[in-house]
Design an enzyme around this catalytic site. Structure first.
Site, mmCIF file in Angstrom:
data_model
loop_
_atom_site.group_PDB
_atom_site.id
_atom_site.type_symbol
_atom_site.label_atom_id
_atom_site.label_comp_id
_atom_site.label_asym_id
_atom_site.label_seq_id
_atom_site.Cartn_x
_atom_site.Cartn_y
_atom_site.Cartn_z
ATOM 1 N N ARG A 234 0.829 -1.205 0.000
ATOM 2 C CA ARG A 234 0.000 0.000 0.000
ATOM 3 C C ARG A 234 0.862 1.254 0.000
ATOM 4 N NH1 ARG A 234 -4.068 1.921 -2.083
ATOM 5 N NH2 ARG A 234 -2.339 3.164 -2.820
ATOM 6 N N CYS A 238 1.626 4.176 -2.900
ATOM 7 C CA CYS A 238 1.441 5.609 -2.659
ATOM 8 C C CYS A 238 2.652 6.406 -3.146
ATOM 9 C CB CYS A 238 1.205 5.872 -1.177
ATOM 10 S SG CYS A 238 -0.442 5.431 -0.606
#
Length: 277
Positions: A234, A238
């Site tokens: 994750r 980003c």
């Protein structure tokens, strides 16, 4: 619209007609469910059959399987609560480990155990951190199992040790650091209310409730990718979207950022692996 209504409109001034149309449009938008509500309903429909359960089962098998040059399982891996203790361990990570003299998140600690217990090289221990169709990841499976062992437990993150405090402060700086071709930071998307990208709400991680809701549901099965994705994935994604260089897998910078996010969500009830779009 009926003929009487059309006849009535034809006798009205143009400005009044426009006002009626705007009001009607606003009422229709208010009455119709939002995209956020529909996504929430979709998640609820699928929640009872979260495919992440398959990753959890495989992860438990890998935890107990003897592997590597040393032909050892991971059942003596110390995740912070003693060798082999998995219940509640994820809910207290990242944390300082005396044997490595550093703060580690779950994925860093798994690498440490696979190298020191099973005798794998760093390259072998970090092979295929993120799975794809036909190329499953042992790491994502192990993380799914160990995360599920903290389901329903409260997140308790310590920053009492100087190394933990330092990791938290570094993670905070990374969160607010602006750079790259778009002059973005993590905070560009996650430090204000009401922001979204396409149909996805962007939680304000400065808000305790939002931070808890976001952090406590990772890792998660991503319906759009057909894989369980870990916190490392994750955060790497980003950085990619910010046009930053993607950090090395299990790097100290990712652990520091995870420490900041975890501490911001302190007290949350863990509900992962969850289900996300």
């Amino acid at each position: 619209m009926s003929r009487p209504a059309l006849k009535s409109l034809s006798s009205m001034p143009l400005c009044a007609i426009l006002a009626c149309l705007v009001l009607s449009s606003a009422q229709a938008q208010t009455a119709s469910p939002s995209a956020t509500d529909e996504i929430a309903k979709y998640r609820q429909m699928l929640a009872d059959g979260n495919p992440a359960e398959l990753w959890e089962m495989r992860g438990q098998e890998l935890w107990q399987k003897k592997q590597g040059p040393n032909q050892q399982s991971l059942e003596q891996c110390d995740l912070g609560k003693g060798p082999g203790v998995t219940k509640g361990a994820y809910a207290e990570l990242p944390r300082y480990f005396k044997d490595s003299n550093k703060v580690m998140d779950l994925e860093q600690r798994l690498m440490h155990c696979r190298m020191n217990l099973q005798g794998l090289t760093r390259e072998q221990a970090s092979k295929t951190p993120f799975g794809s169709a036909g190329n499953p990841s042992d790491i994502e499976a192990l993380v799914s199992f160990l995360t599920a062992e903290s389901r329903g437990m409260k997140l308790v993150i310590s920053i009492k040790h100087p190394a933990e405090k330092q990791a938290y402060e570094i993670g905070k700086k990374i969160f607010y650091y602006r750079a790259g071709s778009h002059d973005f930071a993590c905070a560009s998307c996650h430090s204000a209310d009401g922001q979204r990208i396409r149909l996805q709400d962007l939680p304000n991680l400065n808000n305790k409730e939002n931070a808890q809701s976001a952090y406590s549901t990772w890792p998660a099965y991503r319906v759009s990718q057909g894989e369980v994705r870990t916190m490392q994935h994750r955060l790497n994604d980003c950085f990619r979207q910010q046009r930053f260089p993607v950090p090395d897998y299990a790097s100290d910078s990712i652990t520091a950022l995870t420490m900041f996010l975890a501490k911001s969500a302190d007290g949350a009830v863990m509900n992962a692996p969850a289900l996300k779009r």
